[in-house]
Design an enzyme around this catalytic site. Structure first.
Site, PDB file in Angstrom:
ATOM      1  N   GLY A 226       0.812  -1.206   0.000  1.00 15.47           N
ATOM      2  CA  GLY A 226       0.000   0.000   0.000  1.00 15.47           C
ATOM      3  C   GLY A 226       0.844   1.253   0.000  1.00 15.47           C
ATOM      4  N   GLY A 252       3.027   4.341  -9.875  1.00 12.66           N
ATOM      5  CA  GLY A 252       3.451   5.356  -8.917  1.00 12.66           C
ATOM      6  C   GLY A 252       3.117   6.757  -9.378  1.00 12.66           C
ATOM      7  N   ASP A 253       3.294   7.017 -10.673  1.00 10.80           N
ATOM      8  CA  ASP A 253       2.968   8.339 -11.214  1.00 10.80           C
ATOM      9  C   ASP A 253       1.473   8.618 -11.130  1.00 10.80           C
ATOM     10  OD1 ASP A 253       5.647   8.749 -11.865  1.00 10.80           O
ATOM     11  OD2 ASP A 253       5.413   7.856 -13.849  1.00 10.80           O
ATOM     12  N   SER A 339     -14.706 -12.527  19.130  1.00 10.44           N
ATOM     13  CA  SER A 339     -14.224 -11.150  19.019  1.00 10.44           C
ATOM     14  C   SER A 339     -14.301 -10.676  17.573  1.00 10.44           C
ATOM     15  CB  SER A 339     -12.775 -11.052  19.506  1.00 10.44           C
ATOM     16  OG  SER A 339     -12.681 -11.460  20.852  1.00 10.44           O
ATOM     17  N   GLU A 417      -9.059 -15.966  22.266  1.00  8.02           N
ATOM     18  CA  GLU A 417      -9.937 -16.732  21.386  1.00  8.02           C
ATOM     19  C   GLU A 417      -9.545 -18.205  21.384  1.00  8.02           C
ATOM     20  OE1 GLU A 417     -11.462 -13.920  17.789  1.00  8.02           O
ATOM     21  OE2 GLU A 417      -9.300 -14.183  17.900  1.00  8.02           O
TER      22      GLU A 417
END
Length: 540
Positions: A226, A252-253, A339, A417
């Site tokens: 990310g 990226g650009d 949870s 858990e």
């Protein structure tokens, strides 16, 4: 509408699609040669900004040739202001030679040409465009003195500056002091700071390096992980959006140009702008080529809307699975409450049934968050240390495979858990349809470690080929579980033997527990308009 000036390079891309990269001395045949596609970091970022709705002016230097004519025609088609495009007869228009392998990864060789002939005098001749802008973006495919001149003009007139330090090179302090926002990728950041980008801690260390030089915001793109942003007061890792990778050229650009088009000058909407840019990049990598792959604002908003619709449907499926499970709970039992967000739907559903039917059900919680919710609803809670067993536990899961093996721990409650699951005579898991998968390989596995031994476990994982990362909170502090331990994330390898992995992890000194839940789930309930149930007893 943001008024953006891009000062940077224009290249014509010559693209080779290859099965693999040639070794030294090796000759390989290729099947596809794509000639004369528009490219260059400056041009790509300008087009990305324009297609995302920004009022975009491009200051670039081209040769007096056919490539230049092709590029200018494209700029006009995208609605860019081309009044500040510079033409020279001394150099050809820049070119980039790009190889793209079958996985979509690329390597790029650049001939600078006219780009490298841009001077501070060229920039100064177009200062009126910079003075009237909201922000100026520049890269390093043009000479650094030209970038410095553009940023000097901008800073003198209160115009925000964004530097994309690509390709990475040693930068003069003068340029860094003129930069408001810097946007390297992970390798570029490491080149500039000397700090390898491995996890959020090292990303923040990179950011602090730039803060010390006067930069106000740091954005590091980290590929499949990310993008990361940091200001002196805030930081976060923004996840990518899943997409089939065809070609990463211009990703990226696209991110930078689309981000600049959306980001408020005061940076107040940074998370929203980065999510927009992440969606834009996810569209780019699904199409071969550079500028032809850059999406429009309409396409980006459409995929954002689809993503929001998907999230709404997922929440609906969670609630459906929870409601179905609540109907299965018998009276006069000790019930384990799981949870996470899906389990929260179940807690509310079973509480409603307890109240409506006056059921005699006592409960134990697997996390502090669940316990607080249950107590708020007035449910009868037990201390897990006062009972010998739990009759039934209903919990969610991060992901479940077709053998009903699963991963849990995304909510940082995996130890509690697992303790309650082990005490339970029966375990029912409730999930939405996105959580049911062929294999656990490729998914994140969380490992809970004691603080004192955490780095030892981290080193063990790294030495054995994993890419471990500690979990952090949004404010940068290391995340602690309800029991005061730390969490390390790894990716389960493609060929992993889950049983062996489970045993090996538990053997490591410092490991408290891990998130692999093997042979635990007795029944899986998958939400949807048509509920699907799978029982372990029915598996072949």
């Amino acid at each position: 509408m943001k008024k953006i000036i891009v000062v940077g390079s224009t290249n014509v891309d010559k693209v080779l699609n290859v099965e693999k990269y040639a070794l030294p001395g090796e000759t390989l045949a290729i099947n596809t040669y794509q000639q004369s596609h528009g490219g260059g970091k400056g041009a790509n970022q300008a087009i990305a900004a324009a297609r995302s709705g920004a009022d975009t002016t491009f200051i670039t230097k081209l040769g007096n040739d056919e490539d230049a004519k092709m590029m200018v025609k494209g700029f006009k088609a995208d609605g860019m202001n081309i009044d500040d495009v510079i033409t020279t007869t001394d150099q050809e228009t820049g070119k980039a030679y790009i190889t793209v392998d079958k996985s979509g990864q690329n390597s790029i060789y650049v001939y600078g040409g006219a780009n490298m002939a841009m001077t501070p005098t060229d920039v100064d001749a177009h200062k009126s465009a910079i003075i009237n802008a909201d922000r100026v973006i520049a890269q390093l495919e043009i000479p650094v003195p030209a970038v410095i001149e553009a940023f000097k003009i901008a800073k003198e007139h209160g115009v925000q500056t964004i530097l994309n330090p690509a390709p990475a090179k040693e930068l003069p302090e003068e340029l860094l002091k003129l930069t408001d926002i810097i946007t390297p990728n992970e390798s570029e950041a490491a080149t500039l700071t000397g700090i390898e980008v491995k996890d959020e801690t090292s990303m923040l260390a990179n950011a602090k390096f730039f803060f010390e030089r006067g930069i106000k915001m740091v954005i590091i793109t980290v590929g499949g992980r990310g993008s990361f942003f940091a200001t002196p007061d805030d930081h976060a890792l923004i996840p990518p959006f899943p997409a089939k990778v065809v070609d990463t050229t211009a990703a990226g650009d696209t991110f930078i140009g689309s981000l600049a088009s959306q980001l408020e000058i005061d940076l107040s909407n940074i998370r929203k702008a980065m999510l927009y840019a992440s969606h834009a990049s996810s569209l780019t990598i699904q199409v071969a080529g550079a500028q032809n792959s850059i999406p429009t604002r309409e396409a980006i908003l459409n995929v954002i809307n689809q993503d929001q619709m998907t999230k709404t449907e997922i929440e609906k499926q969670k609630a459906q699975a929870a409601a179905y499970a609540a109907k299965l709970v018998p009276d006069h039992i000790v019930l384990g409450l799981g949870s996470g967000t899906t389990a929260a739907y179940f807690v509310k559903a079973i509480n409603q049934r307890i109240n409506d039917e006056h059921l005699d059900i006592q409960c134990v919680a697997t996390s502090v968050g669940t316990e607080k919710l249950a107590e708020k609803l007035g449910m009868r809670m037990l201390d897990v240390n006062t009972i010998d067993q739990v009759d039934l536990t209903v919990d969610g899961a991060d992901v479940v495979d077709h053998q009903l093996n699963g991963i849990k721990g995304g909510g940082a409650a995996l130890l509690f858990e697992k303790l309650v699951a082990d005490m339970s005579k029966q375990n029912i898991w409730i999930v939405d349809q996105s959580k049911y998968t062929d294999s656990l390989a490729g998914h994140i596995l969380t490992i809970e470690v004691i603080p004192f031994g955490g780095m030892g476990v981290f080193r063990y994982l790294k030495e054995n080929g994993y890419q471990p990362e500690f979990r952090f909170k949004d404010n940068g502090d290391i995340l602690e579980t309800d029991s005061g331990n730390y969490l390390i994330n790894i990716i389960i390898p493609k060929d992993a033997d889950l049983e062996k992995l489970s045993i090996d992890l538990k053997k490591q000194t410092g490991v408290v527990e891990h998130g692999l839940f093997l042979n635990v789930c007795d029944e899986l309930i998958i939400g949807g308009d048509q509920i699907k149930t799978i029982k372990r007893s029915d598996l072949s």
